[in-house]
Design an enzyme around this catalytic site. Structure first.
Site, short mmCIF file in Angstrom:
data_model
loop_
_atom_site.label_atom_id
_atom_site.label_comp_id
_atom_site.label_asym_id
_atom_site.label_seq_id
_atom_site.Cartn_x
_atom_site.Cartn_y
_atom_site.Cartn_z
N ARG A 118 18.02 -59.56 -87.37
CA ARG A 118 18.17 -60.46 -88.32
C ARG A 118 16.99 -61.63 -88.24
O ARG A 118 17.43 -62.29 -87.49
CB ARG A 118 19.60 -60.90 -88.91
CG ARG A 118 19.65 -61.86 -89.99
CD ARG A 118 19.51 -61.10 -91.46
NE ARG A 118 20.34 -59.84 -91.56
CZ ARG A 118 19.80 -58.63 -91.54
NH1 ARG A 118 18.55 -58.37 -91.66
NH2 ARG A 118 20.48 -57.51 -92.02
N GLU A 123 16.23 -65.01 -92.99
CA GLU A 123 17.23 -64.24 -93.81
C GLU A 123 18.71 -64.58 -92.94
O GLU A 123 19.57 -63.98 -93.21
CB GLU A 123 17.01 -62.88 -93.64
CG GLU A 123 15.75 -62.40 -94.76
CD GLU A 123 16.05 -61.73 -95.78
OE1 GLU A 123 17.15 -60.91 -96.11
OE2 GLU A 123 15.07 -61.11 -96.20
N HIS A 127 18.92 -61.05 -97.96
CA HIS A 127 19.92 -62.01 -98.01
C HIS A 127 19.68 -63.32 -98.55
O HIS A 127 18.43 -63.67 -98.28
CB HIS A 127 20.34 -62.43 -96.65
CG HIS A 127 20.65 -60.94 -95.67
ND1 HIS A 127 19.83 -60.24 -95.41
CD2 HIS A 127 21.90 -60.65 -95.18
CE1 HIS A 127 20.58 -59.43 -94.75
NE2 HIS A 127 21.70 -59.36 -94.84
N LYS A 163 20.71 -52.82 -99.23
CA LYS A 163 21.57 -53.46 -99.01
C LYS A 163 21.16 -55.00 -99.47
O LYS A 163 20.42 -55.43 -99.13
CB LYS A 163 22.13 -53.69 -97.47
CG LYS A 163 23.11 -54.74 -97.11
CD LYS A 163 23.09 -54.90 -95.67
CE LYS A 163 23.95 -56.41 -95.45
NZ LYS A 163 23.74 -56.86 -93.89
N GLU A 179 27.05 -52.69 -85.70
CA GLU A 179 25.64 -53.15 -85.81
C GLU A 179 25.47 -54.10 -84.57
O GLU A 179 26.33 -55.00 -84.36
CB GLU A 179 25.81 -53.76 -87.09
CG GLU A 179 24.19 -54.70 -87.37
CD GLU A 179 24.47 -55.53 -88.48
OE1 GLU A 179 23.34 -55.57 -89.29
OE2 GLU A 179 25.31 -56.42 -88.80
N ARG A 201 23.43 -56.59 -83.55
CA ARG A 201 22.64 -57.97 -84.02
C ARG A 201 21.74 -58.41 -82.73
O ARG A 201 21.99 -59.30 -82.30
CB ARG A 201 23.49 -58.90 -84.49
CG ARG A 201 24.09 -58.96 -86.13
CD ARG A 201 22.77 -58.89 -87.09
NE ARG A 201 22.17 -60.24 -86.78
CZ ARG A 201 23.01 -61.44 -87.56
NH1 ARG A 201 23.76 -61.27 -88.20
NH2 ARG A 201 22.23 -62.65 -87.28
N ARG A 254 34.28 -57.65 -100.75
CA ARG A 254 34.20 -56.93 -99.47
C ARG A 254 35.28 -55.78 -99.33
O ARG A 254 35.38 -54.98 -98.58
CB ARG A 254 34.29 -57.97 -98.33
CG ARG A 254 33.10 -58.79 -97.92
CD ARG A 254 33.30 -59.79 -96.95
NE ARG A 254 32.42 -60.72 -96.55
CZ ARG A 254 31.24 -60.49 -95.99
NH1 ARG A 254 31.01 -59.31 -95.37
NH2 ARG A 254 30.46 -61.57 -95.87
#
Length: 254
Positions: A83, A87, A144, A171, A47, A49, A214
């Site tokens: 992001r 959030e 989130h 998600k 990912e 970011r 997780r």
């Protein structure tokens, strides 16, 4: 069982939860150094970011990084994520600029998935999903809550809404205030995965209290989990190598 989403040969929604490792570099050099540090690490998806990146508001700079990041990661799928600060991210962004950034990233052909915050506004979210899909890119819709864990029905409702909006992978990440909150998240995950989902989902309870969430995705129905190589991007992320070991131990005993 939910449908499987396949990205560059990685089957999300099948077997062991896939390990997603974030890159949170500020400069192009830091981003590419992080990618180089992943060599030899067992991970499934990276990912980026992009909200951490100093040049994020100049798309030419974003594309320039992607042109080097794509070959640096070989055949590992790239999830492109801005992001927002609301959030838990590093920067704020206007909705239209956010849509443009994600759609342009999808159109480069250099990313495999984009992350869209599901409560940015339905029209913007649909626009990004349509733009990404037109470019052959999958969409993770995310939400989130760093303050609390919502009620179970609320969590399930949010995930169902993401599915209705057309996201490929819903998600949600929530913050537990106590151990019971972790059970609420796991219970919501099981309910969504068993009763409503027709695609993979990703859920987690954050911080140390939520760490177990997780690790047990294969049991309750979360298809991916986030691990760190170097700098973590959220509270409670475990080292990716340790995460891989635990996921395989659980898988081998199920």
């Amino acid at each position: 069982m939910a449908n499987i989403i396949e990205v560059r040969g990685v089957k999300i929604g099948e077997g062991i939860p896939k390990i997603i490792v974030p890159i949170v570099g500020v400069t192009k050099e830091e981003i590419l150094q992080a990618a180089a540090s992943f060599k030899g690490v067992r991970l499934d998806i990276v990912e980026w970011r992009v909200d951490w990146f100093e040049g994020v508001f100049d798309f030419a700079k974003v594309e320039d990084v992607l042109k080097d990041l794509r070959p640096a990661l070989g055949d590992t799928p790239i999830l492109f994520t801005f992001r927002t600060s609301k959030e838990g991210g590093e920067k704020a962004i206007e909705a239209e600029a956010y849509a443009e950034l994600n759609i342009k990233a999808a159109q480069t052909g250099l990313v495999d998935m984009v992350d869209v915050e599901a409560f940015t506004g339905d029209e913007i979210v649909k626009k990004i999903i349509a733009g990404a899909h037109a470019a052959g890119v999958k969409v993770v819709a995310s939400n989130h809550d760093f303050g609390k864990t919502p009620e179970k029905d609320d969590i399930v409702g949010r995930l169902r809404k993401m599915q209705e909006l057309g996201a490929d992978i819903p998600k949600i990440a929530v913050m537990p205030r106590n151990k019971k909150d972790v059970l609420v998240l796991l219970s919501a995950t099981e309910e969504m995965a068993t009763e409503y989902a027709d695609r993979p989902i990703i859920t987690m309870s954050m911080a140390g209290t939520g760490l177990i969430s997780r690790l047990c995705g294969e049991v309750f129905g979360s298809s991916c989990t986030f691990g760190a190589v170097g700098k973590a991007s959220a509270p409670g992320q475990m080292n990716a190598a340790d995460l891989d070991t635990v996921l395989n131990l659980i898988h081998g005993s199920l």
